[in-house]
Each structure stands twice: as C-alpha cells, then as structure tokens.
Design a protein around this motif. Structure first.
Motif, PDB file in Angstrom:
ATOM      1  N   ASP A 195       0.839  -1.212   0.000  1.00  0.00           N
ATOM      2  CA  ASP A 195       0.000   0.000   0.000  1.00  0.00           C
ATOM      3  C   ASP A 195       0.869   1.256   0.000  1.00  0.00           C
ATOM      4  O   ASP A 195       0.589   2.217  -0.723  1.00  0.00           O
ATOM      5  CB  ASP A 195      -0.926   0.018   1.214  1.00  0.00           C
ATOM      6  CG  ASP A 195      -2.013  -1.035   1.144  1.00  0.00           C
ATOM      7  OD1 ASP A 195      -2.252  -1.590   0.052  1.00  0.00           O
ATOM      8  OD2 ASP A 195      -2.618  -1.314   2.200  1.00  0.00           O
ATOM      9  N   THR A 196       1.913   1.253   0.806  1.00  0.00           N
ATOM     10  CA  THR A 196       2.808   2.406   0.884  1.00  0.00           C
ATOM     11  C   THR A 196       3.495   2.648  -0.451  1.00  0.00           C
ATOM     12  O   THR A 196       3.529   3.775  -0.956  1.00  0.00           O
ATOM     13  CB  THR A 196       3.855   2.206   1.997  1.00  0.00           C
ATOM     14  OG1 THR A 196       3.181   2.092   3.254  1.00  0.00           O
ATOM     15  CG2 THR A 196       4.841   3.361   2.058  1.00  0.00           C
TER      16      THR A 196
ATOM     17  N   ALA B 140       1.040   3.997  -3.025  1.00  0.00           N
ATOM     18  CA  ALA B 140       0.721   5.405  -2.784  1.00  0.00           C
ATOM     19  C   ALA B 140       1.879   6.312  -3.201  1.00  0.00           C
ATOM     20  O   ALA B 140       1.656   7.413  -3.708  1.00  0.00           O
ATOM     21  CB  ALA B 140       0.383   5.626  -1.311  1.00  0.00           C
TER      22      ALA B 140
ATOM     23  N   ASN C 158      -4.199   4.869   2.225  1.00  0.00           N
ATOM     24  CA  ASN C 158      -3.070   3.956   2.388  1.00  0.00           C
ATOM     25  C   ASN C 158      -2.288   4.223   3.663  1.00  0.00           C
ATOM     26  O   ASN C 158      -1.220   3.648   3.878  1.00  0.00           O
ATOM     27  CB  ASN C 158      -2.166   4.011   1.149  1.00  0.00           C
ATOM     28  CG  ASN C 158      -2.835   3.349  -0.035  1.00  0.00           C
ATOM     29  OD1 ASN C 158      -3.047   2.141  -0.045  1.00  0.00           O
ATOM     30  ND2 ASN C 158      -3.216   4.128  -1.028  1.00  0.00           N
TER      31      ASN C 158
END
Length: 112
Positions: free
Chosen positions: A11-12, A15, A59
């Motif tokens: 997710d990081t 993003a 996120n």
C-alpha cells in the motif's frame, strides 16, 4: 515479513508511486499543511490534489484534522508508521545485497 506487513508495504509503495504524491509527502515531512496550501505549492488544482490526498490517506500515509475554528479546513500531516515499515524493508534488502556482494568478492578472491 508477515502477510499484513507485506500488504501494508505494498500500500505504501503504491501510494508513493505517483510523483505528485511523493512531493506532497516531502512537503508534509517539513510540517503539517492545509490542503489549499499543498495545492498551491504543488502547482495543481484543489480537486486534483484532493484525489491524491485521498490515496495517501486511504493507504495510511497521512492523517487529516479539522481545526476547531473552521471544520471546512483540513490540515494534513504525515504518519510515521508506514515510513518506518518501508525503511525497515529497505534496510533488510540492503543487508541482503551487501551480504551477496561480500560473498561474491570472497569467491573472486579465492579464485584469483
């Protein structure tokens, strides 16, 4: 790495894949900022920035608060946890690369 940690890292990275979002994160690393201030500094429209801030918020990279004096204003700030997880992953990957290079150098020295 646990499945939950891997998902958080994914997710990081997702993003941060966008240059505008990375620049927003860089600005927020300096200090919390209003959404309008970020849009101005990034040279984008508030509506475009809103979409990017939503991705960062969903996120877990940023949080937003509303000052007591005006609920329409959103102030964004960075969350440290996702960046700490990313740093830990990068450190582990770097250690692995360093170990592989050291093993290769030792192999070359033995063969020479």
């Amino acid at each position: 790495m646990s499945e939950a940690s891997a998902a958080g890292l994914d997710d990081t990275l997702t993003a941060l894949a966008d240059p505008l979002r990375r620049r927003a994160v860089e600005l927020l690393a300096e200090r919390p900022r209003r959404a309008g201030e970020l849009a101005t500094e990034l040279g984008t429209t508030p509506s475009t920035l809103s979409k990017h801030l939503r991705v960062l918020r969903q996120n877990g990279l940023v949080t937003d608060t509303h000052p007591a004096f005006d609920a329409r204003v959103r102030i964004y700030s960075l969350r440290s946890a996702p960046m700490s997880e990313l740093r830990s992953w990068l450190d582990a990957a770097e250690r692995g690369w360093a170990e592989q290079l050291a093993a290769f150098a030792a192999h070359v020295e033995r063969g020479a």
